[in-house]
Design a protein around this motif. Structure first.
Motif, PDB file in Angstrom:
ATOM      1  N   ALA B 134     -19.218  -7.368   1.190  1.00  0.00           N
ATOM      2  CA  ALA B 134     -18.038  -6.707   0.638  1.00  0.00           C
ATOM      3  C   ALA B 134     -16.785  -7.471   1.029  1.00  0.00           C
ATOM      4  O   ALA B 134     -16.684  -7.980   2.146  1.00  0.00           O
ATOM      5  N   LYS B 135     -15.858  -7.548   0.085  1.00  0.00           N
ATOM      6  CA  LYS B 135     -14.515  -7.986   0.424  1.00  0.00           C
ATOM      7  C   LYS B 135     -13.690  -6.724   0.661  1.00  0.00           C
ATOM      8  O   LYS B 135     -13.806  -5.765  -0.098  1.00  0.00           O
ATOM      9  N   VAL B 136     -12.901  -6.737   1.723  1.00  0.00           N
ATOM     10  CA  VAL B 136     -12.024  -5.603   2.026  1.00  0.00           C
ATOM     11  C   VAL B 136     -10.656  -6.184   2.326  1.00  0.00           C
ATOM     12  O   VAL B 136     -10.555  -7.269   2.900  1.00  0.00           O
ATOM     13  N   MET B 137      -9.593  -5.491   1.900  1.00  0.00           N
ATOM     14  CA  MET B 137      -8.265  -6.020   2.173  1.00  0.00           C
ATOM     15  C   MET B 137      -7.431  -5.062   3.016  1.00  0.00           C
ATOM     16  O   MET B 137      -7.708  -3.856   3.067  1.00  0.00           O
ATOM     17  N   ILE B 138      -6.454  -5.633   3.685  1.00  0.00           N
ATOM     18  CA  ILE B 138      -5.487  -4.836   4.442  1.00  0.00           C
ATOM     19  C   ILE B 138      -4.111  -5.092   3.845  1.00  0.00           C
ATOM     20  O   ILE B 138      -3.733  -6.235   3.599  1.00  0.00           O
ATOM     21  N   LEU B 139      -3.366  -4.012   3.607  1.00  0.00           N
ATOM     22  CA  LEU B 139      -1.946  -4.159   3.316  1.00  0.00           C
ATOM     23  C   LEU B 139      -1.206  -3.396   4.408  1.00  0.00           C
ATOM     24  O   LEU B 139      -1.532  -2.239   4.683  1.00  0.00           O
ATOM     25  N   SER B 140      -0.201  -4.029   5.038  1.00  0.00           N
ATOM     26  CA  SER B 140       0.521  -3.319   6.092  1.00  0.00           C
ATOM     27  C   SER B 140       1.733  -2.609   5.491  1.00  0.00           C
ATOM     28  O   SER B 140       2.310  -3.082   4.510  1.00  0.00           O
ATOM     29  N   LEU B 162      -7.456  -1.055   3.272  1.00  0.00           N
ATOM     30  CA  LEU B 162      -6.850  -0.462   4.463  1.00  0.00           C
ATOM     31  C   LEU B 162      -5.333  -0.584   4.355  1.00  0.00           C
ATOM     32  O   LEU B 162      -4.822  -1.652   3.997  1.00  0.00           O
ATOM     33  N   VAL B 163      -4.631   0.481   4.689  1.00  0.00           N
ATOM     34  CA  VAL B 163      -3.173   0.400   4.825  1.00  0.00           C
ATOM     35  C   VAL B 163      -2.897   0.465   6.323  1.00  0.00           C
ATOM     36  O   VAL B 163      -3.147   1.500   6.958  1.00  0.00           O
ATOM     37  N   SER B 164      -2.441  -0.653   6.886  1.00  0.00           N
ATOM     38  CA  SER B 164      -2.302  -0.736   8.340  1.00  0.00           C
ATOM     39  C   SER B 164      -0.871  -0.439   8.800  1.00  0.00           C
ATOM     40  O   SER B 164       0.044  -0.363   7.976  1.00  0.00           O
ATOM     41  N   LYS B 165      -0.717  -0.316  10.104  1.00  0.00           N
ATOM     42  CA  LYS B 165       0.584  -0.067  10.751  1.00  0.00           C
ATOM     43  C   LYS B 165       1.213   1.229  10.243  1.00  0.00           C
ATOM     44  O   LYS B 165       2.440   1.286  10.028  1.00  0.00           O
ATOM     45  N   THR B 166       0.399   2.262  10.038  1.00  0.00           N
ATOM     46  CA  THR B 166       0.955   3.521   9.537  1.00  0.00           C
ATOM     47  C   THR B 166       1.890   4.174  10.562  1.00  0.00           C
ATOM     48  O   THR B 166       2.663   5.065  10.202  1.00  0.00           O
ATOM     49  N   ASP B 167       1.831   3.709  11.820  1.00  0.00           N
ATOM     50  CA  ASP B 167       2.776   4.234  12.818  1.00  0.00           C
ATOM     51  C   ASP B 167       4.213   3.832  12.489  1.00  0.00           C
ATOM     52  O   ASP B 167       5.159   4.410  13.028  1.00  0.00           O
ATOM     53  N   THR B 168       4.374   2.818  11.587  1.00  0.00           N
ATOM     54  CA  THR B 168       5.740   2.399  11.217  1.00  0.00           C
ATOM     55  C   THR B 168       6.256   3.128   9.972  1.00  0.00           C
ATOM     56  O   THR B 168       7.376   2.845   9.510  1.00  0.00           O
ATOM     57  N   LEU B 169       5.462   4.052   9.403  1.00  0.00           N
ATOM     58  CA  LEU B 169       5.890   4.758   8.183  1.00  0.00           C
ATOM     59  C   LEU B 169       7.279   5.396   8.280  1.00  0.00           C
ATOM     60  O   LEU B 169       8.047   5.353   7.305  1.00  0.00           O
ATOM     61  N   PRO B 170       7.628   5.970   9.448  1.00  0.00           N
ATOM     62  CA  PRO B 170       8.953   6.608   9.537  1.00  0.00           C
ATOM     63  C   PRO B 170      10.127   5.650   9.324  1.00  0.00           C
ATOM     64  O   PRO B 170      11.220   6.096   8.961  1.00  0.00           O
ATOM     65  N   VAL B 171       9.931   4.348   9.543  1.00  0.00           N
ATOM     66  CA  VAL B 171      11.074   3.427   9.398  1.00  0.00           C
ATOM     67  C   VAL B 171      11.035   2.602   8.111  1.00  0.00           C
ATOM     68  O   VAL B 171      11.932   1.811   7.847  1.00  0.00           O
ATOM     69  N   PHE B 172       9.977   2.732   7.312  1.00  0.00           N
ATOM     70  CA  PHE B 172       9.925   1.988   6.042  1.00  0.00           C
ATOM     71  C   PHE B 172       9.816   2.962   4.871  1.00  0.00           C
ATOM     72  O   PHE B 172       9.234   4.023   5.001  1.00  0.00           O
TER      73      PHE B 172
END
Lengths: 145, 220
Positions: B134-140, B162-172
């Protein structure tokens, strides 16, 4: 710039076919490219012009046939054209669709003749490399089986 | 003038070697993942968090693809996991012959799961089959929710996103609903996993999906 790798593969296949044919010079290479491959004609031509220097394809032209996207619905059997942002069947809404065209990445064929090409002497090594690579690949395949 | 029919996939050579990689990995019962993302999306961090979650259950190895350096392989080895670094020397993606030479350096008889970390790139990596399952991708999150509009190919090739760095959602200003909708139109079958390797949030959904894939491979 994956067009460089793509074009090197095209030329490798073309030189192999030329070698088998007994001709000496390639005058045209024909490709079919699907729009979903993200391969663009301009960088493809750029890569072709760069890589064909000092090879039997140095005077060749590139002919590219682009294919748009068409799919078949496995649920309602409809065939339909669509863009890549609508991967659902427009008739029944199914996600179970199979691409018919749009992902082609094919070398169809080429034109060759027996005219000498400039820089012929430099090119002996190109064939030697291809043969050596093919041997190494065959050895690898044997090792696996 | 002679017309010569060739009628072969352009990437025939890459694909044939990839197929032989796949057969080798299948024989050994190893599930293989090709992880793709842009530079800095958090591929290595996600791999380390995934290893941490699964290392007691599975024997894992990592193949690291970068244009230069071995910093990533050193990080993986520091976590006690076998790692092979591939340096492409400028090529913007991995190809199947590079994977084959990396596989030759790994203890395949003792592995259940191989993660290939591809070169950071949202375009070229999608076109080259390596023999993976499988190919899997990450978007931060900091990259923005508009990326599936701009780089549709990678979202279509991926079996999961995968959507990574979701801990940064409050600032983006990342619109998760819009993102889900666009990815859904490009690739309706791919599950989307929002994760934060830092806080651990969402990681269990991702690793559960992986466990299902690894187990399916072991039974096949």
């Amino acid at each position: 710039m994956h067009e460089m790798s793509i074009m090197q593969s095209v030329l490798d296949a073309a030189f192999e076919a030329l070698k088998q044919s007994g001709e000496t010079r390639i005058t045209e290479i024909s490709l079919t490219i699907g729009e979903q491959t993200d391969i663009q004609e301009i960088p493809l031509n750029f890569a072709f012009d760069a890589l064909k220097q000092n090879t039997p394809a140095r005077n060749a032209r590139l002919r590219v046939k682009m294919f748009s996207t068409r799919s078949h619905c496995n649920d309602c059997a409809a065939d339909f054209d669509h863009d890549r942002f609508s991967m659902l069947c427009p008739i029944c809404g199914s996600v179970d669709i199979a691409l018919l065209t749009g992902r082609e990445l094919r070398i169809d064929g080429m034109e060759a003749d027996s005219q000498p090409f400039e820089g012929a002497d430099e090119n002996v090594d190109i064939f030697a490399d291809i043969i050596e690579e093919a041997r190494a690949e065959a050895a690898h395949t044997l090792k696996d089986s | 003038m002679t017309h010569i029919d060739i009628n072969k996939p352009i990437l025939d050579k890459n694909d044939r070697l990839a197929q032989s990689n796949k057969e080798l990995l299948h024989k050994k019962g190893i599930f293989t993942l090709d992880l793709m993302a842009s530079p800095g999306a958090g591929k290595t961090t996600a791999i380390l968090a995934t290893i941490e979650a699964l290392k007691d259950r599975y024997n894992i190895a990592v193949i690291e693809g970068d244009i230069a350096s071995n910093v990533d392989a050193l990080k993986i080895k520091a976590a006690g996991i076998p790692a092979v670094q591939i340096n492409t020397g400028g090529i913007c993606h991995l190809e199947s012959d590079m994977i084959r030479s990396a596989l030759d350096q790994l203890p395949l008889d003792n592995l259940d799961f191989i993660i290939i970390e591809n070169v950071g790139n949202l375009v070229c990596t999608t076109e080259f089959y390596l023999g993976e399952d499988a190919k899997v991708m990450i978007l931060s999150v900091p990259e923005g929710d508009d990326k599936p509009h701009k780089y549709p190919g990678i979202f279509q090739t991926s079996k999961a996103v995968l959507v990574s760095k979701t801990d940064t959602l409050p600032v983006f200003d990342f619109d998760m609903d819009d993102f889900n909708k666009t990815v859904g139109s490009l690739n309706p079958k791919a599950p989307i996993f929002p994760v934060s390797a830092k806080s651990g949030e969402g990681m269990s959904d991702w690793t559960e999906w992986l466990v299902a894939q690894i187990e399916a491979k072991r039974l096949s």
